[in-house]
Design a protein around this motif. Sequence first.
Motif, short mmCIF file in Angstrom:
data_model
loop_
_atom_site.label_atom_id
_atom_site.label_comp_id
_atom_site.label_asym_id
_atom_site.label_seq_id
_atom_site.Cartn_x
_atom_site.Cartn_y
_atom_site.Cartn_z
N PHE A 1 45.59 48.40 25.16
CA PHE A 1 44.34 49.00 25.63
C PHE A 1 43.43 49.41 24.48
N LEU A 2 44.00 49.61 23.30
CA LEU A 2 43.21 49.92 22.12
C LEU A 2 43.53 48.92 21.03
N PRO A 3 42.54 48.45 20.28
CA PRO A 3 42.82 47.50 19.20
C PRO A 3 43.71 48.14 18.13
N THR A 4 44.62 47.35 17.63
CA THR A 4 45.49 47.85 16.56
C THR A 4 44.68 48.13 15.30
N HIS A 5 43.76 47.25 14.99
CA HIS A 5 42.85 47.43 13.86
C HIS A 5 41.43 47.16 14.34
N PHE A 6 40.60 48.20 14.34
CA PHE A 6 39.22 48.03 14.78
C PHE A 6 38.46 47.18 13.75
N SER A 7 37.78 46.15 14.26
CA SER A 7 37.03 45.25 13.38
C SER A 7 35.82 44.71 14.13
N LEU A 8 34.70 44.62 13.43
CA LEU A 8 33.48 44.07 13.99
C LEU A 8 33.24 42.63 13.56
N ASP A 9 34.29 41.99 13.03
CA ASP A 9 34.13 40.59 12.58
C ASP A 9 33.81 39.66 13.75
N GLY A 10 34.36 39.96 14.93
CA GLY A 10 34.08 39.12 16.09
C GLY A 10 32.59 39.12 16.44
#
Length: 327
Positions: free
Chosen positions: A97-106
């Motif tokens: 339900f929560l990303p393991t590592h938040f990233s805005l690369d997508g």
Amino acid sequence: MSNAIVTPGRSAQSPLTPGGEERGGGRQRRPRKPINTQFRTAVSPHQLNTTHGRIIYWIVLVITVVSFTAAFVFPLYWMITGAMKSTEELNAIPPTFLPTHFSLDGYRQAWDLLELGRLLGNTALYAGGAWLLTLAFDVSAAYALSKLRPVLGKVVLALMLATLMIPPLVIMLPAYLTVKDVPFFHWDLLNTPWAIWLPAAANGFNVFLLKRFFDSIPRELLEAAEIDGASPGRILWSVVMPISRPILGVVSILTVVNVWRDFVWPLLVLPDSDKMSISIGIASLSSQMPQNVLVASLVIASIPTIVVFFIFQRHIMAGLTAGSLKG
């Protein structure tokens, strides 16, 4: 022989007084029992006055509100957080339900690989032009049918409403042929914004909404403007339009959102890849993109419509119910 009729429990010599007491010192009449009021609700007002009833009421209310809110908000939350995950984490079972590592690369990849800036610009052009033409043509048509009362106006309105009974897929082929070769002028509007703008402006539902609102405007207000020498166009611009902001907000939301999310019609009339709308551009490149990049592109494509909704949302209920009651 006396003709008096004696009823059980009451003597003939002691009739009742208007106050309910018997003359001659007889016994008083028994008061009637209060009638129990029946409430056609799940919880009656009497139960809500008790501590137990209030506790149950608030528990049910909170559960209902939270459940419906989660049902509508969770897909948006899943889409936003899914774009921050890697492809492997997005496809993992059970899901996280929560990303393991938040990233805005997508989001960065979606903006660069799909050229979302160009697609958003094309779609904004189509939605903005359709909005302006809708306000120009539909407002004028509704004002004429409501206040100017032209000859055969009721027939024209009935024909407009009849178009709402026809499924959109049935008229798609005639509309395409009309856009490809405009009658009398023989213009080919394919791959031009006019192929989106003109069908969007020809909307009988918008005309009906606007006419219902204009019907509720007092005739005396328009007559006062006529006495001052205002022309019908001046009355529309200076009197009718300022007090019609609620219904104009509703029509604006419907027009922009319909053009922004439409897929089949732009796919037919805009075959050129440089003039694609954002829905067609994302669909055409979806098979070549990673899943998290695709989800990120969907989030970016949804932002403008959400912004438009929050700008005009206070006019939605006011505009949809305006004109339904008079007086």
